[in-house]
Design a protein around this motif. Structure first.
Motif, mmCIF file in Angstrom:
data_model
loop_
_atom_site.group_PDB
_atom_site.id
_atom_site.type_symbol
_atom_site.label_atom_id
_atom_site.label_comp_id
_atom_site.label_asym_id
_atom_site.label_seq_id
_atom_site.Cartn_x
_atom_site.Cartn_y
_atom_site.Cartn_z
ATOM 1 N N GLU A 151 6.543 10.867 0.614
ATOM 2 C CA GLU A 151 7.227 11.346 -0.596
ATOM 3 C C GLU A 151 8.359 10.373 -0.891
ATOM 4 O O GLU A 151 8.937 9.808 0.015
ATOM 5 N N GLY A 152 8.643 10.224 -2.171
ATOM 6 C CA GLY A 152 9.772 9.364 -2.528
ATOM 7 C C GLY A 152 9.404 8.436 -3.653
ATOM 8 O O GLY A 152 8.488 8.701 -4.432
ATOM 9 N N SER A 153 10.146 7.339 -3.741
ATOM 10 C CA SER A 153 9.836 6.330 -4.756
ATOM 11 C C SER A 153 9.450 5.073 -3.994
ATOM 12 O O SER A 153 10.081 4.741 -2.998
ATOM 13 N N TYR A 154 8.420 4.412 -4.450
ATOM 14 C CA TYR A 154 7.994 3.235 -3.684
ATOM 15 C C TYR A 154 7.110 2.300 -4.488
ATOM 16 O O TYR A 154 6.392 2.706 -5.394
ATOM 17 N N ALA A 155 7.240 1.020 -4.166
ATOM 18 C CA ALA A 155 6.205 0.036 -4.466
ATOM 19 C C ALA A 155 5.887 -0.563 -3.103
ATOM 20 O O ALA A 155 6.804 -0.940 -2.359
ATOM 21 N N ILE A 156 4.611 -0.586 -2.771
ATOM 22 C CA ILE A 156 4.210 -0.997 -1.415
ATOM 23 C C ILE A 156 3.123 -2.068 -1.526
ATOM 24 O O ILE A 156 2.219 -1.951 -2.353
ATOM 25 N N ALA A 157 3.213 -3.083 -0.680
ATOM 26 C CA ALA A 157 2.110 -4.039 -0.555
ATOM 27 C C ALA A 157 1.813 -4.202 0.935
ATOM 28 O O ALA A 157 2.729 -4.235 1.756
ATOM 29 N N ALA A 158 0.518 -4.280 1.256
ATOM 30 C CA ALA A 158 0.118 -4.379 2.665
ATOM 31 C C ALA A 158 -0.969 -5.429 2.835
ATOM 32 O O ALA A 158 -1.818 -5.615 1.951
ATOM 33 N N VAL A 159 -0.935 -6.116 3.979
ATOM 34 C CA VAL A 159 -2.010 -7.057 4.345
ATOM 35 C C VAL A 159 -2.461 -6.747 5.762
ATOM 36 O O VAL A 159 -1.738 -6.114 6.547
ATOM 37 N N ARG A 160 -3.684 -7.220 6.081
ATOM 38 C CA ARG A 160 -4.250 -6.984 7.406
ATOM 39 C C ARG A 160 -4.668 -8.324 8.008
ATOM 40 O O ARG A 160 -5.199 -9.193 7.283
ATOM 41 N N ALA A 161 -4.451 -8.489 9.292
ATOM 42 C CA ALA A 161 -4.797 -9.748 9.967
ATOM 43 C C ALA A 161 -6.265 -10.084 9.714
ATOM 44 O O ALA A 161 -7.144 -9.219 9.807
ATOM 45 N N GLY A 162 -6.505 -11.349 9.352
ATOM 46 C CA GLY A 162 -7.877 -11.828 9.211
ATOM 47 C C GLY A 162 -8.576 -11.423 7.929
ATOM 48 O O GLY A 162 -9.752 -11.754 7.735
ATOM 49 N N HIS A 163 -7.907 -10.705 7.006
ATOM 50 C CA HIS A 163 -8.547 -10.265 5.755
ATOM 51 C C HIS A 163 -7.746 -10.802 4.568
ATOM 52 O O HIS A 163 -6.598 -10.409 4.378
ATOM 53 N N ASP A 164 -8.364 -11.668 3.766
ATOM 54 C CA ASP A 164 -7.642 -12.285 2.652
ATOM 55 C C ASP A 164 -7.594 -11.354 1.445
ATOM 56 O O ASP A 164 -8.263 -11.591 0.425
#
Ligand code: M6R
Length: 601
Positions: A151-164
């Motif tokens: 809950e809340g306010s957010y802008a999120i970006a995520a990456v994973r090892a080995g995945h472009d």
């Protein structure tokens, strides 16, 4: 307010992400960091400005995310810098905003054996994401699941090892995608990648985007949806200011967002409760004899507003001192006096001097500031953050609104704890606080009427601002804004004082601007406006309709939200000062002779 950047394409990601962060450093400069996608992830982060960050070579990494931080949870330290990782370092996350329920999530994860390495709210996200990967999700569906938990306010970006690829989402925090020939970009605003592409898609709340080299897919509730691609026409300088000509106007318009951040996670209307990160020792508030606020300039006027709220809600004597004039006088038991330093920057020398004098004499001290890790937070027993985001214009605007709002929360909290504010009254106050962002938006939507008013009065000899009760500090603040950026003579008065001298200055060339709303004793103030009109002064009034204003030259409307109505009226005065200064082509963001932070006594 933090800055997020992402890139996935065919070129080395490190320099591109770093370049994007350099373009976003106006969004925060407490720390910076990048995560570059390799197997394992390459992560570099540290406190300080982007220029202090050394981005690893990693020439093979063509996908990465980056972050420049404006601290809200946890001081500016290396471990608190983004990107954050979870238990296994398989994913890295950058985040702008506030996760309101992070404490309960963190507790649950810790009970399940997760170790945390930062004080941030953000760190729960990579931990949750990793858990979803273990449950068989991929990064995209994992993020969809995690979004349902936070809950809340957010802008999120995520990456994973080995995945472009980058996955990203937003709720009440900005996020824009850029479309290149063979590359995709992501950022908190387009300034980050304007030198690489002008074709953009603005994500909306609830969108989840997957970015790959040259392709972007946007999902909503699990389905792929089409979002328009727009071409940005602004140059980089205008883009940094969100298309506004000056930071000041941008910051005036940011007030609804800033206030949502100020209030986020702190208000429980149903319970009539306030949740601030300040814990007074047991019994302290009950034994409290006096609250003294010390501040300068705009922060001083915000304190004058707040002192009235503290007296009303918390039934405690509250005084306000100009910091450079302050001497501590705390009675026989100084500890029973709470001294609050109100300072946007946290670095104002006069305010630091005052709080040192109070602390040295044995008072309990509290900082109310916009700046985590600032000097004032090291001088005081506690700190409370107004969370307005960086303010670049020298003239304080959004921070005034966030200061009053934060202090109103504190007043309600102390009132509840001392038993002087009943739950029903607290609920009404909190409802009013919650409607502040919307009420201010209504004022911003009326800007064209203020422009017309500014054109009408730009050549005036002088301007007088008058108000009573909460309208009085707003009158003082309105006059300060006009002096500061338009270099025009302007004075604020308690409306009743006009007839005790200043009325001699009134002519048909001196407009009188007044606060005629709830919380500003409008009927009595209107009498003073009439006295000025009888001496031919043009009259401008901000009204919520409680008094008849037909005889005024210009009437500006605000919705009525109790004691906070004058705070909404203040936004008209900010816009008025801005447009008068703009018509005179003043140096609005950097007025002559002034500095954003005054670090000399
Ligand atoms: O950073 P602070 O809040 O301590 O700054 C206090 C004043 O210098 C500041 O409010 C100043 O008056 C502003 N430029 C007014 O717009």
């Amino acid at each position: 307010m933090c800055g997020i950047v992402g890139y996935v394409g065919s070129e080395p990601a490190g320099p591109i992400v770093y370049g994007g962060l350099e373009n976003l450093d106006y969004r925060g400069y407490d720390s910076a960091g990048v995560a570059l996608v390799e197997e394992p992830l390459t992560i570099a982060k540290r406190t300080g400005e982007v220029s202090e960050l050394e981005v690893p070579g990693a020439p093979g990494a063509t996908c990465g995310i980056g972050h420049t931080r404006w601290s809200t949870h946890g001081p500016p330290t290396d471990p608190n810098a983004h990107p954050h990782t979870g238990q296994t370092d398989e994913v890295a996350v950058v985040h702008n905003g506030i996760i309101e329920n992070y404490e309960s999530i963190k507790e649950e994860l810790q009970e399940a054996g997760h170790d945390f390495s930062s004080d941030t709210d953000t760190e729960v996200i990579p931990h949750l994401l990793e858990r979803e990967l273990e449950n068989g999700h991929d990064l995209l569906s994992g993020l969809e699941t995690v979004v349902d938990m936070i809950e809340g306010s957010y802008a999120i970006a995520a990456v994973r090892a080995g995945h472009d690829r980058i996955v990203a989402t937003r709720h009440e925090s900005p996020l824009v995608v850029g479309h290149g020939d063979d590359a995709s970009f992501l950022a908190s605003d387009v300034t980050a990648f304007l030198d690489r592409t002008r074709d953009v898609t603005y994500l909306e709340d609830g969108d989840i985007a997957r970015l790959e080299a040259g392709s972007v897919t946007v999902y909503r509730d699990g389905d792929v949806i089409d979002r328009d691609v727009e071409t940005v026409e602004w140059d980089a300088d205008a883009a940094e200011k969100g298309g506004y000509e000056h930071y000041m106007r941008k910051e005036i318009h940011e007030q609804p967002t800033a206030l949502r951040q100020t209030l986020s996670g702190r208000v429980d209307v149903e319970r009539g409760g306030v949740d601030l990160d300040v814990a007074f020792p047991q019994g302290y508030l009950e034994s409290l004899e006096e609250i003294q606020l010390v501040a300068c300039g705009t922060s001083y006027y915000a304190s004058q507003y707040a002192a009235q709220l503290l007296e009303e809600f918390a039934d405690v004597r509250a005084t306000v001192d100009i910091a450079s004039e302050y001497t501590f006088d705390g009675g026989r038991d100084p500890w029973r006096t709470l001294v609050i330093a109100v300072t946007q920057s946290g670095e104002t020398a006069d305010t630091l001097g005052a709080i040192r004098r109070a602390g040295g004499a044995g008072a309990r001290t509290l900082a109310v500031t916009n700046t985590l890790g600032s000097s004032v937070t090291r001088e005081t027993d506690d700190a409370l953050f107004i969370r307005a985001g960086p303010e670049i214009g020298v003239a304080a605007t959004k921070t005034f609104a966030s200061q009053v709002t934060t202090l109103a929360l504190l007043a309600a909290d102390i009132g509840r704890q001392r038993g002087t504010l009943a739950a029903t009254d607290a609920r009404e106050v909190l409802e009013h606080l919650r409607s502040l962002p919307g009420a201010i938006q209504q004022v911003l939507d009326e800007e064209a009427r203020v422009v017309a008013g500014a054109e009408q009065f730009v050549d005036a000899d002088a301007f007088f601002f008058i108000g009573r009760q909460f309208g009085y500090p707003v009158a003082l603040e309105g006059a300060l804004k006009l002096k500061e950026i338009a270099y025009d003579h302007a004075e604020g008065f308690a409306a009743g004082e006009l007839k005790h001298g200043p009325l001699a200055l009134i002519t048909d060339e001196t407009p009188v601007l007044s606060v005629l709303t709830e919380g500003a004793r409008p009927a009595e103030t209107l009498n003073n406006v009439t006295e000025a009109q009888a001496r031919e002064a043009p009259a401008v009034g901000v009204t919520d309709g409680t008094v008849e204003t037909d005889s005024l030259d210009l009437t500006l409307e605000v919705p009525e939200i109790g004691a906070l109505t004058p705070l909404v009226a203040n936004v008209y005065f900010q816009l008025f000062a801005y447009h008068v200064a703009d018509l005179q082509e003043r140096s609005i963001d950097k007025p002559r002779n002034l500095a954003k932070s005054v670090t000399v006594e």
